[in-house]
Scaffold this active site. Structure first.
Site, PDB file in Angstrom:
ATOM      1  CG  HIS A 195      37.905  40.877  44.047  1.00 59.97           C
ATOM      2  ND1 HIS A 195      38.766  40.649  42.998  1.00 59.97           N
ATOM      3  CD2 HIS A 195      36.737  40.297  43.687  1.00 59.97           C
ATOM      4  CE1 HIS A 195      38.139  39.978  42.051  1.00 59.97           C
ATOM      5  NE2 HIS A 195      36.920  39.746  42.448  1.00 59.97           N
ATOM      6  CD  GLU A 297      38.730  37.147  44.339  1.00 61.97           C
ATOM      7  OE1 GLU A 297      37.568  37.240  44.799  1.00 61.97           O
ATOM      8  OE2 GLU A 297      38.957  36.960  43.131  1.00 61.97           O
TER       9      GLU A 297
HETATM   10  O1  TA6 Z   1      35.877  37.010  42.847  1.00 56.11           O
HETATM   11  C1  TA6 Z   1      35.586  36.407  41.620  1.00 56.11           C
HETATM   12  C2  TA6 Z   1      34.395  37.105  41.008  1.00 56.11           C
HETATM   13  O2  TA6 Z   1      33.258  36.966  41.824  1.00 56.11           O
HETATM   14  C3  TA6 Z   1      34.173  36.535  39.613  1.00 56.11           C
HETATM   15  O3  TA6 Z   1      32.998  35.755  39.561  1.00 56.11           O
HETATM   16  C4  TA6 Z   1      34.108  37.775  38.738  1.00 56.11           C
HETATM   17  O4  TA6 Z   1      32.782  38.251  38.673  1.00 56.11           O
HETATM   18  C5  TA6 Z   1      35.037  38.708  39.515  1.00 56.11           C
HETATM   19  O5  TA6 Z   1      34.659  38.505  40.862  1.00 56.11           O
HETATM   20  C6  TA6 Z   1      35.047  40.136  39.085  1.00 56.11           C
HETATM   21  O6  TA6 Z   1      33.857  40.755  39.425  1.00 56.11           O
HETATM   22  P1  TA6 Z   1      33.665  42.318  38.966  1.00 56.11           P
HETATM   23  O7  TA6 Z   1      32.322  42.707  39.496  1.00 56.11           O
HETATM   24  O8  TA6 Z   1      34.790  43.076  39.582  1.00 56.11           O
HETATM   25  O9  TA6 Z   1      33.779  42.305  37.462  1.00 56.11           O
END
Ligand code: TA6
Length: 323
Positions: A195, A297
């Protein structure tokens, strides 16, 4: 011949050249044992928290390539808002009636304490800028014994993860790869994603190339099977898309290519920015932070990877600084 001339003429004993050792990468574990930092002789560096094995800094050419929110919690109380949090064994909110259903969003890897397994260095053989190490690899491990009891109970499979972070090519390249092994006697399904939060000067001047003609699921519009038409995707407001089948992805700032992200054995890539409105509700994203970040990501998240007993799955990303 004058005396001083005689002295000058006397051959001096040849000194035996003692070659100073080539400059080596420096790897340090912080005194509190929470962070590993590796620095190449040329000054480039990478820092990894043992909490989540979260890469929280990658500096090259004097600049920070990763975004970490000023209000990110780095005390292990919450997944880090920035750097490269690890998503495993599930991406997003787990669906119902699945083995992962009792896990938190994005799984347990990013909120578990990993073990630092060690480092290895190498000279690529090419003429390195420093004449010494031009790459350093840090390895981290996670297995059920590292999990909080509630996570272990929520996902009782026997697994091992080896996560490698390599700072290469004199710091202009960062590679992260995950080696997943099923250590048990029943198969399990996983999703895996890096991520990555990249630092950008201004998201409104930032575009993403390499997605044209690829299909994506749009988590904002809640639609699937969309075809990307933009050669360079602009980020206007909240973007949350899962693209499949793309090749190398390039992040451009002001139209100038800045970073290239290549994937290894990971079919998907998520592009995410929360936009101003959603960012306003995120305490661990500082005021205006959404303008300074872009998540690209790499992952295997559109489907599930089934890993049979004693089998493995491996995926990685290589991020290169361009220009
Ligand atoms: O990778 C994108 C995502 O899945 C978004 O939908 C948003 O939820 C982001 O990750 C951040 O997630 P978090 O659990 O770190 O707030």
């Amino acid at each position: 011949m004058a005396e001083h001339a005689k002295k000058a003429a006397k051959p001096k004993p040849s000194t035996i050249p003692i070659s100073s050792p080539a400059p080596a990468a420096q790897v340090h574990l912080s005194p509190d044992g929470s962070r590993v930092t590796a620095t190449l002789p040329t000054g480039e560096s990478v820092a990894v928290l043992l909490y989540g094995a979260t890469v929280v800094s990658w500096r090259s050419g004097g600049a920070e390539n990763l975004f970490v929110s000023d209000t990110a919690l780095l005390d292990g109380s919450k997944a880090v808002r920035g750097g490269i949090p690890l998503v495993f064994p599930v991406f997003g909110p787990p669906g119902a009636n699945l083995p992962v259903s009792k896990l938190p969003q994005h799984g347990f890897a990013r909120t578990s304490r990993w073990e630092f397994l060690g480092k290895s260095t190498s000279e690529s053989g090419a003429a390195t800028a420093s004449g010494g190490d031009d790459s350093v690899k840090l390895d981290f491990g996670l297995s059920p014994v590292n999990l909080a009891p509630e996570m272990r109970a929520a996902w009782p499979f026997d697994f091992s993860l080896i996560y490698s972070v390599t700072l290469g090519r004199d710091g202009r390249e960062l590679e992260t790869s995950m080696f997943v092994r099923n250590e048990g006697d029943v198969s399990f399904d996983v999703q895996l994603l890096f991520h990555s939060y990249f630092a950008v000067k201004d998201i409104t001047q930032t575009t993403v190339a390499g997605l044209a003609a690829k299909t994506y699921a749009d988590k904002v519009l809640k639609t699937a099977g969309n075809g990307e038409t933009a050669e360079a995707l602009a980020i206007n407001g909240e973007v949350d898309r899962v693209y499949s089948g793309a090749g190398p992805i390039t992040i451009l700032e002001g139209g100038v290519p800045r970073l290239e992200i290549c994937r290894d054995n990971l079919a998907d890539v998520v592009v995410w920015n929360p936009g101003a409105e959603k960012a306003g509700g995120m305490k661990d994203l500082h005021e205006g932070g959404w303008r300074q970040m872009l998540c690209v990501e790499p992952g295997a998240v559109a489907t599930w990877q089934t890993i049979e007993p004693q089998d493995t799955f491996e995926g990685g990303q290589i991020v290169k600084v361009l220009g």
